[in-house]
Design a protein around this motif. Structure first.
Motif: not given
Length: 218
Positions: A194-218
């Motif tokens: 369970p801890v790995s599933l949550v950690a991996t979801a946070v990893f990739f969720g943050t990466a998607v959010a940052v990529s969206f900000l760099l490509w679409k917003v900034i």
């Protein structure tokens, strides 16, 4: 066309590496932990030397019992604990052996030998080098490439500062999460922790959010 492997081939390769590593070593595959242990190799070698003294679980249990007896002064003289009748001692011993057999061996809980961690890191470098040379794309670079320059910054000083801060944040996050994308994403998720599933979801969720900000917003 891209010279990289298709996504499904990469997925199969990573799965095979993770499964083989788990079956062979009975331990999780983690790169960040390997870096930490190799960088602190003196401390790790001392811990390995201490572990070698108690490689046998039975010897470790006997040493702990002797130390406990010495500390509490129960090593000599008659025992103050009433002894059970002989005919009733067999079930107790059987229960003790059964409980001991259900517990994981102490050796399986110890980290992998330091030399294997160093070999893992060297193999990552060697594999990347071989792949780059075989594909004809190997050359020395001192920046992150044109995509990084166009998207983030083309100033070399700012680039170095950002990469340094990013590396510090990666190290801090890895230590905070108790593992990296390989330890949690590959080994941990493969074992449905369970801890790995949550950690991996946070990893990739943050990466998607940052990529969206760099490509679409900034």
């Amino acid at each position: 066309m891209s010279t990289y492997w298709p996504w499904w081939a990469g997925a199969i390769g990573l799965a095979l590496v993770t499964i083989n590593h788990t079956f062979i070593t009975d331990r999780s595959l983690g790169v960040s932990a390997a870096w930490d242990r190799v960088l602190h190799w003196r401390r790790e070698r001392e811990l390995e030397r201490m572990d070698e003294e108690f490689a046998d679980d039975q010897a470790l249990a006997e040493a702990l019992a002797a130390a406990t007896a010495e500390h509490f002064g129960t090593g000599t003289g008659a025992s103050s604990v009433p002894q059970a009748p002989h005919e009733k001692s067999q079930p107790l011993e059987a229960d003790t052996e059964s409980a001991a057999s259900e517990r994981p061996a102490a050796t399986s809980l110890r980290p992998a030998p330091l030399v294997t961690q160093a070999a893992l890191l060297f193999s990552i470098f060697l594999g990347g080098f071989i792949a780059a040379v075989a594909s004809g794309r190997f050359h020395l670079r001192y920046d992150m490439g044109p995509g990084f320059r166009d998207l983030v910054t083309a100033d070399s000083t700012t680039m170095i500062a950002m990469l340094f801060v990013g590396g510090v944040l990666v190290g801090f996050g890895t230590r905070l999460a108790g593992g990296c994308s390989s330890g949690h994403g590959l080994s941990g998720c493969g074992r449905l922790r369970p801890v790995s599933l949550v950690a991996t979801a946070v990893f990739f969720g943050t990466a998607v959010a940052v990529s969206f900000l760099l490509w679409k917003v900034i």
